[in-house]
Design a protein around this motif. Structure first.
Motif, PDB file in Angstrom:
ATOM      1  N   MET A 179      10.408 -32.405 -24.719  1.00  0.00           N
ATOM      2  CA  MET A 179       9.464 -33.211 -23.954  1.00  0.00           C
ATOM      3  C   MET A 179       9.455 -32.730 -22.497  1.00  0.00           C
ATOM      4  SD  MET A 179      11.440 -35.137 -26.200  1.00  0.00           S
ATOM      5  CE  MET A 179      12.615 -35.999 -25.176  1.00  0.00           C
ATOM      6  N   PRO A 180       8.396 -33.082 -21.761  1.00  0.00           N
ATOM      7  CA  PRO A 180       8.369 -32.742 -20.325  1.00  0.00           C
ATOM      8  C   PRO A 180       9.497 -33.450 -19.575  1.00  0.00           C
ATOM      9  CG  PRO A 180       6.211 -33.515 -21.069  1.00  0.00           C
ATOM     10  CD  PRO A 180       7.170 -33.791 -22.176  1.00  0.00           C
ATOM     11  N   ILE A 181       9.805 -32.915 -18.418  1.00  0.00           N
ATOM     12  CA  ILE A 181      10.865 -33.501 -17.594  1.00  0.00           C
ATOM     13  C   ILE A 181      10.309 -34.617 -16.705  1.00  0.00           C
ATOM     14  CG2 ILE A 181      12.351 -32.884 -15.618  1.00  0.00           C
ATOM     15  CD1 ILE A 181      12.956 -30.295 -17.145  1.00  0.00           C
ATOM     16  N   VAL A 182       8.995 -34.623 -16.520  1.00  0.00           N
ATOM     17  CA  VAL A 182       8.352 -35.638 -15.674  1.00  0.00           C
ATOM     18  C   VAL A 182       7.391 -36.473 -16.533  1.00  0.00           C
ATOM     19  CG1 VAL A 182       7.088 -35.998 -13.519  1.00  0.00           C
ATOM     20  CG2 VAL A 182       8.345 -33.883 -13.863  1.00  0.00           C
ATOM     21  N   GLU A 183       7.393 -37.775 -16.307  1.00  0.00           N
ATOM     22  CA  GLU A 183       6.482 -38.667 -17.040  1.00  0.00           C
ATOM     23  C   GLU A 183       5.916 -39.683 -16.047  1.00  0.00           C
ATOM     24  OE1 GLU A 183       5.891 -38.811 -20.494  1.00  0.00           O
ATOM     25  OE2 GLU A 183       7.461 -37.472 -21.256  1.00  0.00           O
ATOM     26  N   PHE A 184       4.903 -40.414 -16.489  1.00  0.00           N
ATOM     27  CA  PHE A 184       4.415 -41.510 -15.658  1.00  0.00           C
ATOM     28  C   PHE A 184       5.534 -42.544 -15.485  1.00  0.00           C
ATOM     29  CE2 PHE A 184       0.210 -40.063 -17.313  1.00  0.00           C
ATOM     30  CZ  PHE A 184      -0.329 -39.728 -16.080  1.00  0.00           C
ATOM     31  N   THR A 185       5.685 -43.032 -14.272  1.00  0.00           N
ATOM     32  CA  THR A 185       6.731 -44.007 -13.955  1.00  0.00           C
ATOM     33  C   THR A 185       6.677 -45.215 -14.883  1.00  0.00           C
ATOM     34  OG1 THR A 185       6.586 -43.302 -11.670  1.00  0.00           O
ATOM     35  CG2 THR A 185       7.665 -45.420 -12.069  1.00  0.00           C
ATOM     36  N   GLU A 186       5.451 -45.627 -15.193  1.00  0.00           N
ATOM     37  CA  GLU A 186       5.208 -46.779 -16.048  1.00  0.00           C
ATOM     38  C   GLU A 186       5.970 -46.689 -17.378  1.00  0.00           C
ATOM     39  OE1 GLU A 186       3.761 -49.320 -15.094  1.00  0.00           O
ATOM     40  OE2 GLU A 186       3.680 -50.381 -17.024  1.00  0.00           O
ATOM     41  N   LEU A 187       6.065 -45.481 -17.918  1.00  0.00           N
ATOM     42  CA  LEU A 187       6.745 -45.283 -19.203  1.00  0.00           C
ATOM     43  C   LEU A 187       8.181 -45.804 -19.130  1.00  0.00           C
ATOM     44  CD1 LEU A 187       6.927 -43.969 -22.079  1.00  0.00           C
ATOM     45  CD2 LEU A 187       7.811 -41.950 -20.913  1.00  0.00           C
ATOM     46  N   PHE A 188       8.884 -45.452 -18.065  1.00  0.00           N
ATOM     47  CA  PHE A 188      10.294 -45.846 -17.968  1.00  0.00           C
ATOM     48  C   PHE A 188      10.424 -47.331 -17.649  1.00  0.00           C
ATOM     49  CE2 PHE A 188      10.149 -41.291 -16.782  1.00  0.00           C
ATOM     50  CZ  PHE A 188      10.772 -40.817 -17.921  1.00  0.00           C
ATOM     51  N   LYS A 189       9.500 -47.841 -16.841  1.00  0.00           N
ATOM     52  CA  LYS A 189       9.556 -49.277 -16.541  1.00  0.00           C
ATOM     53  C   LYS A 189       9.383 -50.080 -17.822  1.00  0.00           C
ATOM     54  CE  LYS A 189       8.160 -49.455 -11.737  1.00  0.00           C
ATOM     55  NZ  LYS A 189       7.087 -49.824 -10.792  1.00  0.00           N
ATOM     56  N   ARG A 190       8.433 -49.647 -18.648  1.00  0.00           N
ATOM     57  CA  ARG A 190       8.145 -50.403 -19.857  1.00  0.00           C
ATOM     58  C   ARG A 190       9.225 -50.274 -20.911  1.00  0.00           C
ATOM     59  NH1 ARG A 190       2.068 -49.457 -21.627  1.00  0.00           N
ATOM     60  NH2 ARG A 190       2.870 -49.767 -23.716  1.00  0.00           N
ATOM     61  N   SER A 191       9.853 -49.112 -21.017  1.00  0.00           N
ATOM     62  CA  SER A 191      10.810 -48.922 -22.108  1.00  0.00           C
ATOM     63  C   SER A 191      12.220 -49.306 -21.695  1.00  0.00           C
ATOM     64  CB  SER A 191      10.779 -47.475 -22.575  1.00  0.00           C
ATOM     65  OG  SER A 191      11.085 -46.608 -21.502  1.00  0.00           O
ATOM     66  N   ILE A 192      12.661 -48.842 -20.549  1.00  0.00           N
ATOM     67  CA  ILE A 192      14.052 -49.097 -20.151  1.00  0.00           C
ATOM     68  C   ILE A 192      14.222 -50.535 -19.671  1.00  0.00           C
ATOM     69  CG2 ILE A 192      15.881 -48.382 -18.561  1.00  0.00           C
ATOM     70  CD1 ILE A 192      14.583 -45.574 -18.584  1.00  0.00           C
ATOM     71  N   GLY A 193      13.184 -51.054 -19.038  1.00  0.00           N
ATOM     72  CA  GLY A 193      13.238 -52.443 -18.563  1.00  0.00           C
ATOM     73  C   GLY A 193      13.332 -52.504 -17.049  1.00  0.00           C
ATOM     74  N   GLU A 194      12.566 -53.409 -16.458  1.00  0.00           N
ATOM     75  CA  GLU A 194      12.486 -53.479 -14.989  1.00  0.00           C
ATOM     76  C   GLU A 194      13.811 -53.847 -14.344  1.00  0.00           C
ATOM     77  OE1 GLU A 194       9.699 -53.209 -12.929  1.00  0.00           O
ATOM     78  OE2 GLU A 194       7.940 -53.493 -14.193  1.00  0.00           O
ATOM     79  N   VAL A 195      14.591 -54.696 -15.016  1.00  0.00           N
ATOM     80  CA  VAL A 195      15.811 -55.165 -14.365  1.00  0.00           C
ATOM     81  C   VAL A 195      17.051 -54.458 -14.913  1.00  0.00           C
ATOM     82  CG1 VAL A 195      15.039 -57.388 -13.512  1.00  0.00           C
ATOM     83  CG2 VAL A 195      15.768 -57.186 -15.892  1.00  0.00           C
ATOM     84  N   THR A 196      16.991 -53.159 -14.958  1.00  0.00           N
ATOM     85  CA  THR A 196      18.169 -52.363 -15.319  1.00  0.00           C
ATOM     86  C   THR A 196      18.552 -51.541 -14.096  1.00  0.00           C
ATOM     87  OG1 THR A 196      16.672 -50.647 -16.077  1.00  0.00           O
ATOM     88  CG2 THR A 196      17.512 -52.173 -17.745  1.00  0.00           C
ATOM     89  N   ASP A 197      19.804 -51.077 -14.080  1.00  0.00           N
ATOM     90  CA  ASP A 197      20.243 -50.244 -12.955  1.00  0.00           C
ATOM     91  C   ASP A 197      19.332 -49.036 -12.792  1.00  0.00           C
ATOM     92  OD1 ASP A 197      22.275 -51.920 -12.441  1.00  0.00           O
ATOM     93  OD2 ASP A 197      23.879 -50.656 -13.261  1.00  0.00           O
ATOM     94  N   ILE A 198      18.977 -48.436 -13.921  1.00  0.00           N
ATOM     95  CA  ILE A 198      18.187 -47.199 -13.846  1.00  0.00           C
ATOM     96  C   ILE A 198      16.869 -47.455 -13.129  1.00  0.00           C
ATOM     97  CG2 ILE A 198      16.877 -45.504 -15.206  1.00  0.00           C
ATOM     98  CD1 ILE A 198      19.070 -45.465 -17.233  1.00  0.00           C
TER      99      ILE A 198
END
Ligand code: ATP
Ligand code: MG
Length: 429
Positions: free
Chosen positions: A43-62
């Motif tokens: 996969m690419p090394i860069v993605e839309f920020t939204e992807l990580f917010k939606r999958s990892i969760g807004e209230v995580t350390d990451i």
């Protein structure tokens, strides 16, 4: 004076003296995954920020504090990937390769980026090998992931130095009920919690279990336990996993406080930990995430995966001195030629030998030089043998064959017989 150019803090060069160990590690893992029927995805090394917010969760350390996020020239918010699962799910959905219940067993390797405080075993650019399985919901596949890593530790010679910690977070329903009970209990002890835990109590209460704060840990001793809230299905799944680990003889410890940093886990979570690396002791971590694909806009699709940190595992191989001897030698044979005619004959001879022995690591001296200087280079290269082409050898169409590591006397080998001779004395990787 201009400031000298430097790499970014926490982002390391992997120097030529280190790459053989990295390649050995990566090659061992890749072969193992091939053998278990897993396929690589990139996969690419860069993605839309939204992807990580939606999958990892807004209230995580990451997402709260570790992402490398920037705006590109179009004004889009992009993020250097902090982990691989989100992009992998995005990719399988985008290409429809998990539709209709298609099973996918995938793995990936590459750099990840998190703005953390750099220290031993913790960097801002680090590397993971990760693996994701889609559309298998039974404990058999959870067990396979763990069994594979167990085999890997065995092959690498570090099995005695790692320990498996296991927990079940249940389905989202049972986790929801547990969360309520935990919040009720912790709220009653609000004043005794550290500040970070008080904040997490509101945003992501399960993460309080993860605390390093001694006072909060004391409060947690009597807190409700997830195990008491597991629904029948999660309980059966967990028992199924444990039975399989028992069948293969893999020891584990149950750790009810293991919740993992990311929001998306359900049922099985596990970590392989070691006490050989100081504070950064988790070398591989993963779990089941049956709700994630749907949460990211796909059809309900069970998933399970893990990721291991390459830096930490390479560090372990070094610390435990589990470095195979053959990887430290990168040259088998070093060819020295003296004079113009010998140079040309040497080049042609080297290519003929390479035709016949494609795996031979044969280095031809470059930059000419005296007898003494070429020999010095041959020795320094680590080669087992030097090949010598001077006037005498040219006249007789032979090559001097000189053991460099004390295995016998120099002898003369006819050009035509050289490849066959090398095949008998060099074990080729
Ligand atoms: P940790 O608790 O050590 O911060 P994590 O839970 O954030 O780890 P994961 O997101 O599960 O880590 O990543 C899987 C593995 O990747 C970890 O177990 C570890 O081996 C490695 N890893 C994670 N963050 C880093 C980092 N900053 N530097 C080096 N390796 C890392
Ligand atoms: Mg972390």
């Amino acid at each position: 004076m201009s400031k000298s150019l430097q790499a970014i803090r926490g982002m390391n060069d992997i120097l030529p003296e280190q790459t053989p160990l990295w390649r050995y590690f990566e090659g061992t893992v890749a072969r193992l995954l091939d053998n278990y029927g897993y396929k690589q995805i990139r996969m690419p090394i860069v993605e839309f920020t939204e992807l990580f917010k939606r999958s990892i969760g807004e209230v995580t350390d990451i997402v709260e504090k570790e992402m490398y996020t920037f705006e590109d020239r179009n004004g889009d918010s992009l993020t250097l990937r902090p982990e691989g699962t989100a992009a992998c799910v995005r990719a399988v959905l985008e290409h429809g390769i998990t539709g209709g219940g298609q099973v996918q067993k995938l793995w990936y390797i590459g750099p990840m980026f998190r703005h953390e405080r750099p220290q031993k075993g913790r960097y801002r650019q680090f590397h993971q090998i990760g693996l994701e399985v889609f559309n298998l919901d039974g404990p058999d596949i959870d067990a396979e992931l763990i069994i594979m890593t167990w085999r890997l530790w065995g092959e690498l010679g570090i099995r005695d130095a790692v320990k498996l910690e296991l927990n079940s977070l249940g389905t989202s329903e049972s986790r929801g009920r547990y969360r309520e009970a935990l919040v009720e209990y912790l709220s009653a002890h609000h004043d005794k919690l550290d500040e970070d835990s008080q904040r997490r109590l509101k945003t992501n209460p399960l993460r309080v279990l993860d605390t390093k704060n001694a006072d909060t840990q004391a409060v947690l001793v009597d807190a409700p336990k997830m195990a008491d809230y597991l629904d029948d299905e999660s309980r059966a799944h967990f028992e199924g996993l444990k039975a399989r680990l028992d069948a293969v003889g893999i020891p584990y410890v149950l750790n009810p406080k293991l919740v993992r940093g990311l929001d998306y886990y359900s049922k099985t979570v596990f970590e392989w930990v070691t006490d050989k690396l100081g504070a950064q002791g988790t070398v591989c971590a993963g779990g089941r995430y049956d709700g994630l694909v749907e949460q990211m806009g796909g059809k309900p699709t069970p998933g399970v995966g893990f990721a291991m940190g390459i830096e930490r595992l390479v560090l372990m191989l070094e610390t435990l001195e589990q470095i195979p001897e053959e990887i430290s030698r990168q040259v088998d044979v070093y060819l020295c030629a003296f004079g113009e005619a010998a140079d040309l004959a040497g080049l042609a001879l080297a290519e003929r030998v390479r035709d016949q022995l494609p795996n031979l690591r044969l280095q031809v001296n470059a930059g000419a030089g005296s007898f003494k200087s070429q020999f010095k280079k041959a020795d320094k290269s680590g080669a087992l043998y030097a090949l010598i082409l001077g006037d005498d050898e040219m006249a007789q169409q032979v090559v001097g064959f000189k053991p460099l590591r004390g295995q016998g006397e120099q002898q003369s080998i006819a050009w035509d017989a050289l490849a066959a001779h090398l095949a008998t004395c060099v074990v080729q990787g």
